[in-house]
Design an enzyme around this catalytic site. Structure first.
Site, PDB file in Angstrom:
ATOM      1  CB  SER A 263      -0.899   0.029   1.245  1.00  0.00           C
ATOM      2  OG  SER A 263      -0.140   0.362   2.401  1.00  0.00           O
ATOM      3  CG  ASP A 264       1.479   5.777  -1.582  1.00  0.00           C
ATOM      4  OD1 ASP A 264       2.381   5.944  -0.732  1.00  0.00           O
ATOM      5  OD2 ASP A 264       1.376   6.468  -2.603  1.00  0.00           O
ATOM      6  CD1 TRP A 265       4.593   5.315   5.004  1.00  0.00           C
ATOM      7  CD2 TRP A 265       4.556   4.129   3.126  1.00  0.00           C
ATOM      8  NE1 TRP A 265       5.666   4.427   5.038  1.00  0.00           N
ATOM      9  CE2 TRP A 265       5.660   3.684   3.909  1.00  0.00           C
ATOM     10  CE3 TRP A 265       4.332   3.497   1.916  1.00  0.00           C
ATOM     11  CZ2 TRP A 265       6.526   2.666   3.503  1.00  0.00           C
ATOM     12  CZ3 TRP A 265       5.198   2.486   1.502  1.00  0.00           C
ATOM     13  CH2 TRP A 265       6.275   2.077   2.284  1.00  0.00           C
ATOM     14  N   GLY A 266      -0.710   4.944   4.079  1.00  0.00           N
ATOM     15  CA  GLY A 266      -2.047   5.408   4.401  1.00  0.00           C
ATOM     16  C   GLY A 266      -3.066   5.105   3.329  1.00  0.00           C
ATOM     17  N   GLY A 267      -2.718   4.231   2.387  1.00  0.00           N
ATOM     18  CA  GLY A 267      -3.611   3.946   1.271  1.00  0.00           C
ATOM     19  C   GLY A 267      -4.629   2.851   1.534  1.00  0.00           C
TER      20      GLY A 267
END
Length: 560
Positions: A263-267
């Site tokens: 995941s992208d950070w916080g995705g």
């Protein structure tokens, strides 16, 4: 220690069969990869398997100490290896040995149209990642330019699907020959920063497959990428970090991707969707005060305790978890558990040469009507260098691609070195951008700082331009908010900080004018008819000044 090793060797020689039986298959590198994966999987508890699926710090995820399975360490970004940060914070850890070499922006690499240089880029940045003991390089970015206003375009390889698909393959292979996974990003349709976490992209299959997917497909099917990062945005109503159509149907089923979806950070946004719709490793989720470094924040990730509880209750089948763990183990055997990978190198002379060569080949001569360039030093007595971008540091800021570099050469200083005593080089900034610490905490704004008076800066620049034989204007964009920067998009296609009107006035007072644009994005040029020479020089990294000076003085032909 030496005696112990000798004793071990003797035991192995006298009892080879017993030795072979004592080594678990997952630790025996002579075993096929999938055999090792299955053996390791069979030895893990449910809790250990779940831990592999989420972060333990800002840039690392759990291992299984009981089995000798190491953690995974990741790093930004696509142009250089980011400095070490605190365990639970974005703040730099203030190490003294984590300065890196900054390579040119990927827009510059793409402008070379040279797959050999792409391979050199990947191999070189992979060496830096390996030396810094990183297992996953979070790059390269291959999203297609939908609009020149996208603040993150400078991290990507342009608007042409075919060119991008050809350039990304050798980059990946170059990185991964170091035993470092290339993580292709951001999959997919991440074409703007405004509302990036909420926007829902509706796109036809034809546009998706002909424009936005070719580079990602090539990265997987030809480049053999070991990791891919989901995008922040939604596609057809589902967030891209857990998207059935993109991740399960296209990536894993159709393209046979056997690597890890990160995941992208916080995705990530939901446990069921993250578990069932293709996400393998959850990073950077801001849950329960994560931004304040809560000690058990990682247990609250969607793929942590909530995932474990659903597995224990039978609501989610363990087969779903096992597929993720197989991928995560596969990555470790390719990276952190690969005892044959090289040691890498950091800030080497070879990397400096590689970065400089890539930039020299990526610089684009857009216009040269009166043969203003290269500067003829035999006929030139005074050169006026105008513009803040002649001296501005460009490796800081811009979001996740911000770097702590060993050095960065400036165009002004390198021009002075190349010109030497042949001509006088004078400088005036002409304009000034506001300092900001919001985009980069290491860029501290002095107390009481005020942007210099614009009229005064302009008048000083025009005076120097009138008296010079040649004027070299260095402008374009920078890494401030609403320029080339993650998190914000550009507000205008025009050049910022009054540059357009300044260029127009410079053209009136000196006809031997060359405009050098430093940017990762296209810009409007309302003054183009009155300016005889224009160069696109991109963001060049550590060797930017060297490469630009070489082109402007004729030592190197701009071939981008």
């Amino acid at each position: 220690m030496k005696k112990i090793l000798n004793l071990f060797v003797c035991v192995c020689l006298f009892f080879p069969a017993a030795h072979a039986q004592s080594v678990p298959a997952y630790l025996d590198k002579s075993q096929p990869l999938e055999r090792r994966v299955e053996d390791a999987l069979s030895r893990m508890t449910l809790e250990e398997k779940v831990k592999l699926c989420h972060a333990q710090s800002k840039f690392s995820s759990y291992g299984v100490p009981r089995l000798g399975i190491p953690e995974l360490w990741m790093c930004d970004g696509p142009h250089g290896i980011r400095e070490e940060v605190m365990w639970d914070e974005w703040k730099g850890a203030a190490w003294t040995n984590d300065s890196c070499f900054a390579f040119p922006a990927l827009t510059c690499l793409a402008a070379t149209w040279d797959t050999d240089l792409s391979s050199l880029y990947g191999r070189s940045i992979g060496e830096e990642a390996r030396y810094r003991r990183k297992d996953v390089l979070l790059g390269p970015g291959v999203n297609i330019y939908r609009t020149p206003l996208n603040g993150r375009n400078f991290e990507y390889m342009g608007e042409d699907p075919y060119l991008t698909s050809r350039m990304v393959v050798p980059y990946i292979k170059g990185v991964q020959q170091n035993g470092v996974a290339a993580c292709i990003k951001h999959f997919a349709l991440n074409n703007q920063e405004t509302y990036r976490g909420q926007i829902n992209v509706e796109v036809s299959d034809r546009a998706l497959y002909e424009i936005y997917l070719p580079a990602f497909e090539a990265a997987v099917t030809e480049g053999g990428a070991w990791a891919i990062m989901g995008a922040y945005n939604q596609c057809r109503g589902e967030h891209c970090c857990h998207n059935q159509y993109l991740l399960n149907d296209i990536l894993k089923r159709d393209w046979k991707f056997d690597g890890v979806v990160i995941s992208d950070w916080g995705g990530a946004h939901d446990t069921d969707q993250a578990a069932l719709n293709g996400l393998d490793l959850e990073m950077g989720t801001w849950t329960d005060g994560m931004n304040w470094g809560k000690t058990n924040a990682y247990d609250n990730y969607y793929l942590a305790t909530p995932f474990l509880e659903k597995l224990k209750s039978g609501e989610i089948k363990e087969d779903v978890l096992d597929d993720k763990v197989r991928r995560l183990l596969r990555m470790r055997f390719r990276t952190s558990m690969n005892t044959d990978r090289p040691f890498g190198a950091l800030c080497s002379d070879a990397h400096a040469e590689a970065g400089r060569t890539i930039m020299e080949n990526g610089i684009v001569l857009l216009k040269n009507d009166k043969q203003v360039l290269p500067v003829d030093l035999a006929k030139t007595k005074k050169i006026a260098v105008i513009g803040e971008n002649a001296v501005k540091i460009m490796t800081l800021g811009g979001g996740s691609s911000s770097l702590k570099v060993k050095y960065e050469t400036s165009p002004l200083e390198e021009l002075k070195k190349r010109v030497g005593d042949a001509a006088e080089v004078v400088y005036a900034p002409g304009y000034a951008s506001p300092l900001t610490e919001k985009r980069d905490p290491s860029n501290i704004v002095p107390e009481g700082y005020k942007v210099p008076d614009a009229a005064k800066l302009r008048n000083e620049a025009l005076k120097l331009a009138r008296e010079a034989d040649v004027v070299l204007f260095f402008g374009g964009l920078n890494k401030n908010e609403h320029q080339d920067s993650e998190g914000t998009d550009r507000l205008s296609y025009s050049l910022p900080y009054g540059q357009d009107s300044l260029i127009a006035e410079l053209a009136k007072v000196n006809k031997n004018l060359a405009v050098v644009l430093i940017s990762g994005n296209a810009v409007a040029m309302p003054w183009i008819k009155n300016v005889p020479a224009v160069v696109e020089a991109w963001f060049g990294g550590s060797e930017a000044g060297n490469a630009i000076a070489a082109v402007l003085t004729g030592a190197v032909n701009p071939s981008g």
